[in-house]
Motif scaffolding. Structure first.
Motif, PDB file in Angstrom:
ATOM      1  N   ALA A  26     -33.248 -15.837  24.617  1.00  0.00           N
ATOM      2  CA  ALA A  26     -32.935 -17.197  25.055  1.00  0.00           C
ATOM      3  C   ALA A  26     -32.155 -17.239  26.354  1.00  0.00           C
ATOM      4  CB  ALA A  26     -32.162 -17.929  23.955  1.00  0.00           C
ATOM      5  N   THR A  27     -31.474 -16.145  26.699  1.00  0.00           N
ATOM      6  CA  THR A  27     -30.653 -16.133  27.910  1.00  0.00           C
ATOM      7  C   THR A  27     -31.260 -15.290  29.028  1.00  0.00           C
ATOM      8  OG1 THR A  27     -29.319 -14.322  26.975  1.00  0.00           O
ATOM      9  CG2 THR A  27     -28.503 -16.566  26.654  1.00  0.00           C
ATOM     10  N   THR A  28     -32.522 -14.887  28.867  1.00  0.00           N
ATOM     11  CA  THR A  28     -33.193 -14.087  29.887  1.00  0.00           C
ATOM     12  C   THR A  28     -34.063 -14.967  30.773  1.00  0.00           C
ATOM     13  OG1 THR A  28     -33.240 -12.101  28.508  1.00  0.00           O
ATOM     14  CG2 THR A  28     -34.821 -12.199  30.303  1.00  0.00           C
ATOM     15  N   GLU A  29     -33.846 -14.894  32.070  1.00  0.00           N
ATOM     16  CA  GLU A  29     -34.675 -15.647  33.005  1.00  0.00           C
ATOM     17  C   GLU A  29     -36.128 -15.189  32.880  1.00  0.00           C
ATOM     18  OE1 GLU A  29     -35.120 -16.477  37.838  1.00  0.00           O
ATOM     19  OE2 GLU A  29     -33.564 -15.130  37.064  1.00  0.00           O
ATOM     20  N   GLY A  30     -37.025 -16.149  32.781  1.00  0.00           N
ATOM     21  CA  GLY A  30     -38.443 -15.825  32.656  1.00  0.00           C
ATOM     22  C   GLY A  30     -38.944 -15.815  31.235  1.00  0.00           C
ATOM     23  N   LEU A  31     -38.023 -15.922  30.245  1.00  0.00           N
ATOM     24  CA  LEU A  31     -38.414 -15.946  28.841  1.00  0.00           C
ATOM     25  C   LEU A  31     -37.897 -17.215  28.176  1.00  0.00           C
ATOM     26  CD1 LEU A  31     -37.626 -12.279  27.679  1.00  0.00           C
ATOM     27  CD2 LEU A  31     -39.791 -13.181  28.569  1.00  0.00           C
ATOM     28  N   ALA A  32     -38.635 -17.699  27.180  1.00  0.00           N
ATOM     29  CA  ALA A  32     -38.195 -18.843  26.393  1.00  0.00           C
ATOM     30  C   ALA A  32     -38.524 -18.579  24.927  1.00  0.00           C
ATOM     31  CB  ALA A  32     -38.887 -20.119  26.857  1.00  0.00           C
ATOM     32  N   LEU A  33     -37.531 -18.729  24.057  1.00  0.00           N
ATOM     33  CA  LEU A  33     -37.758 -18.550  22.629  1.00  0.00           C
ATOM     34  C   LEU A  33     -38.524 -19.763  22.107  1.00  0.00           C
ATOM     35  CD1 LEU A  33     -37.231 -16.779  20.152  1.00  0.00           C
ATOM     36  CD2 LEU A  33     -35.112 -18.061  19.777  1.00  0.00           C
ATOM     37  N   ASP A  34     -39.772 -19.521  21.723  1.00  0.00           N
ATOM     38  CA  ASP A  34     -40.671 -20.610  21.327  1.00  0.00           C
ATOM     39  C   ASP A  34     -40.734 -20.781  19.817  1.00  0.00           C
ATOM     40  OD1 ASP A  34     -43.623 -21.371  20.398  1.00  0.00           O
ATOM     41  OD2 ASP A  34     -43.313 -22.294  22.373  1.00  0.00           O
ATOM     42  N   THR A  35     -40.906 -19.673  19.089  1.00  0.00           N
ATOM     43  CA  THR A  35     -41.157 -19.742  17.648  1.00  0.00           C
ATOM     44  C   THR A  35     -40.385 -18.633  16.931  1.00  0.00           C
ATOM     45  OG1 THR A  35     -43.397 -20.536  18.097  1.00  0.00           O
ATOM     46  CG2 THR A  35     -42.943 -19.771  15.863  1.00  0.00           C
ATOM     47  N   VAL A  36     -39.839 -18.986  15.777  1.00  0.00           N
ATOM     48  CA  VAL A  36     -39.180 -18.018  14.906  1.00  0.00           C
ATOM     49  C   VAL A  36     -39.923 -17.986  13.574  1.00  0.00           C
ATOM     50  CG1 VAL A  36     -37.109 -17.560  13.521  1.00  0.00           C
ATOM     51  CG2 VAL A  36     -36.892 -18.130  15.948  1.00  0.00           C
ATOM     52  N   VAL A  37     -40.175 -16.794  13.070  1.00  0.00           N
ATOM     53  CA  VAL A  37     -40.830 -16.624  11.774  1.00  0.00           C
ATOM     54  C   VAL A  37     -39.799 -16.182  10.749  1.00  0.00           C
ATOM     55  CG1 VAL A  37     -42.581 -15.387  10.457  1.00  0.00           C
ATOM     56  CG2 VAL A  37     -43.014 -15.979  12.855  1.00  0.00           C
ATOM     57  N   THR A  38     -39.572 -16.999   9.727  1.00  0.00           N
ATOM     58  CA  THR A  38     -38.765 -16.611   8.580  1.00  0.00           C
ATOM     59  C   THR A  38     -39.104 -17.536   7.427  1.00  0.00           C
ATOM     60  OG1 THR A  38     -36.531 -16.325   7.667  1.00  0.00           O
ATOM     61  CG2 THR A  38     -36.805 -18.035   9.350  1.00  0.00           C
ATOM     62  N   SER A  39     -39.216 -16.960   6.237  1.00  0.00           N
ATOM     63  CA  SER A  39     -39.521 -17.755   5.044  1.00  0.00           C
ATOM     64  C   SER A  39     -38.258 -18.185   4.317  1.00  0.00           C
ATOM     65  CB  SER A  39     -40.419 -16.956   4.090  1.00  0.00           C
ATOM     66  OG  SER A  39     -39.757 -15.766   3.681  1.00  0.00           O
ATOM     67  N   ASN A  40     -37.098 -17.680   4.752  1.00  0.00           N
ATOM     68  CA  ASN A  40     -35.823 -17.983   4.106  1.00  0.00           C
ATOM     69  C   ASN A  40     -35.322 -19.347   4.568  1.00  0.00           C
ATOM     70  OD1 ASN A  40     -32.852 -18.101   3.888  1.00  0.00           O
ATOM     71  ND2 ASN A  40     -33.047 -16.035   3.064  1.00  0.00           N
ATOM     72  N   PRO A  41     -35.149 -20.316   3.661  1.00  0.00           N
ATOM     73  CA  PRO A  41     -34.724 -21.658   4.076  1.00  0.00           C
ATOM     74  C   PRO A  41     -33.391 -21.684   4.825  1.00  0.00           C
ATOM     75  CG  PRO A  41     -35.539 -21.690   1.815  1.00  0.00           C
ATOM     76  CD  PRO A  41     -35.440 -20.255   2.214  1.00  0.00           C
ATOM     77  N   GLU A  42     -32.448 -20.848   4.409  1.00  0.00           N
ATOM     78  CA  GLU A  42     -31.159 -20.822   5.099  1.00  0.00           C
ATOM     79  C   GLU A  42     -31.312 -20.297   6.522  1.00  0.00           C
ATOM     80  OE1 GLU A  42     -28.318 -18.663   2.816  1.00  0.00           O
ATOM     81  OE2 GLU A  42     -28.319 -20.103   1.147  1.00  0.00           O
ATOM     82  N   ARG A  43     -32.143 -19.283   6.690  1.00  0.00           N
ATOM     83  CA  ARG A  43     -32.364 -18.741   8.037  1.00  0.00           C
ATOM     84  C   ARG A  43     -33.190 -19.712   8.886  1.00  0.00           C
ATOM     85  NH1 ARG A  43     -33.559 -12.349   6.513  1.00  0.00           N
ATOM     86  NH2 ARG A  43     -31.407 -11.870   5.863  1.00  0.00           N
ATOM     87  N   GLN A  44     -34.080 -20.446   8.273  1.00  0.00           N
ATOM     88  CA  GLN A  44     -34.813 -21.476   9.017  1.00  0.00           C
ATOM     89  C   GLN A  44     -33.841 -22.508   9.573  1.00  0.00           C
ATOM     90  OE1 GLN A  44     -37.664 -23.017   6.211  1.00  0.00           O
ATOM     91  NE2 GLN A  44     -39.172 -21.396   6.614  1.00  0.00           N
ATOM     92  N   LYS A  45     -32.893 -22.938   8.737  1.00  0.00           N
ATOM     93  CA  LYS A  45     -31.891 -23.901   9.176  1.00  0.00           C
ATOM     94  C   LYS A  45     -31.012 -23.305  10.269  1.00  0.00           C
ATOM     95  CE  LYS A  45     -28.048 -26.726   7.454  1.00  0.00           C
ATOM     96  NZ  LYS A  45     -27.241 -27.090   6.249  1.00  0.00           N
ATOM     97  N   GLN A  46     -30.634 -22.044  10.097  1.00  0.00           N
ATOM     98  CA  GLN A  46     -29.807 -21.359  11.096  1.00  0.00           C
ATOM     99  C   GLN A  46     -30.521 -21.296  12.441  1.00  0.00           C
ATOM    100  OE1 GLN A  46     -28.961 -17.293  10.082  1.00  0.00           O
ATOM    101  NE2 GLN A  46     -27.899 -16.867  12.014  1.00  0.00           N
TER     102      GLN A  46
END
Length: 357
Positions: A26-46
């Motif tokens: 997220a802090t690297t020029e030229g990159l953008a965090l688009d999608t996160v894969v996790t099935s854990n509801p708490e981690r999805q919220k995080q």
């Protein structure tokens, strides 16, 4: 760099994904965090809390179904999933970054490297400890000849965790690729190979010390490098007194450095490279010493300023490789070489013999 950042899909939002990869991406020029894969509801919220613009999907299939909308996949899921997920992403036409260890065997790593080459895609391995502050400092000392000819390299990655935490990292199931040999051992072996090149012999001792533990939690590896350097590498969760992170002995002088690079602690505390005032720096009280003939603990040698650690450099290099054709910062074949050493270490510890390579 392109004005439009590369869209990155991140598989896994546990320790590796949330603490290391997501903040660095997220802090690297030229990159953008688009999608996160996790099935854990708490981690999805995080993930949504920490990165409000990110998409969250429950499965890798949900990510790969959008392969045309992504430019890079980062795999930070449990070790046993690295090979199948990297294979699927490469076959979907996506460049891939895989957390260490890339695979359970050197043969699997080479197969992934061949697939990436066949598809003309980047396959890189997240060996972030190449950008630790002490490692960067040691590389500079060696390049400048400060230590003379290195005779012995001692590297310790030790912790005091007398109670097992459980989970796949401490599982005794070989399919999980757990234990310290493949966890911290991946770091210390990779660093030794970067510094001193290939090895001809491996000897290891790997034991389970804690009651209730299933996987190795105290490991020693001795390497004989082709150039004659001897590396003594320690990875332990049962060290009641921590030794120096590095003790490097040469024909002119030695270098001794205590303490871990501060970047992991900073990331765990929620600091980010783009907002921290002096990212990767440590207090002068933690600097190592260079000298000969006396212990650094009694004032021997000179204080050696530690260079700042630089984990952001890894993803900056990945972005440059994808956007401008720069070099891959850590290749799968380099990772395969380290895995060959780890496999030899496992055989050595099991059979009680030195293994020739």
């Amino acid at each position: 760099m392109s004005a439009t950042p590369l869209r990155v899909g991140l598989v896994g939002y546990g320790l590796a994904g949330s603490v290391f990869h997501a903040p660095l991406i997220a802090t690297t020029e030229g990159l953008a965090l688009d999608t996160v894969v996790t099935s854990n509801p708490e981690r999805q919220k995080q993930a949504r809390t920490e990165h409000p613009d990110v998409r969250v999907v429950a499965t890798p299939d949900g990510l790969l179904a959008r392969a045309d909308d992504l430019d890079l996949v980062v795999i930070a899921s449990p070790n046993k999933t690295h090979v199948p997920l990297a294979t699927a992403a490469l076959k979907a036409g996506l460049p891939v970054v895989v957390d260490k260890p890339i695979a359970g065997t050197a043969a699997e790593a080479r197969e992934l490297a061949a697939l990436a080459e066949e598809r003309g895609l980047l396959l890189s391995v997240f060996q972030n400890r190449r950008w630790d502050n002490d490692f960067l400092t040691l590389r500079r000392l060696l390049a400048e000849g400060e230590l003379g000819d290195v005779w012995r390299f001692e590297s310790r990655f030790e912790r005091w965790r007398p109670q097992p935490k459980g989970g796949w990292r401490e599982s005794g199931d070989p399919a999980e690729i757990g234990g310290l040999l493949y966890d911290l051992g991946s770091h210390v072996v990779d660093q030794a190979l970067v510094l001193f090149g290939p090895v001809t012999q491996v000897y290891a001792e790997s034991v389970v010390r804690r009651p209730g533990a299933e996987a190795d939690d105290d490991t020693f590896i001795a390497l004989t490098h082709t150039n004659g350097v001897r590396s003594h590498l320690y990875a332990s969760a049962t060290a009641a007194q921590l030794g120096p992170r590095f003790r490097v002995l040469g024909s002119k002088a030695g270098y001794v450095k205590y303490g871990l690079d501060p970047q992991e602690a900073a990331l765990r505390e929620g600091q980010r490279p783009d907002t921290a005032a002096e990212w990767g720096t440590e207090p002068e009280s933690m600097w190592g010493r260079v000298g000969s003939g006396a212990s650094p603990l009694t004032g021997g040698g000179r204080v050696e300023p530690t260079l700042p650690g630089d984990y952001p450099a890894y993803y900056a290099a990945v972005a440059k490789a994808l956007l401008d054709g720069g070099p891959n910062p850590v290749t799968a074949l380099e990772a395969a070489s380290a895995l060959g050493v780890l496999e030899a270490a496992r055989r050595s510890a099991r059979d009680g013999v030195a293994v020739k390579l």
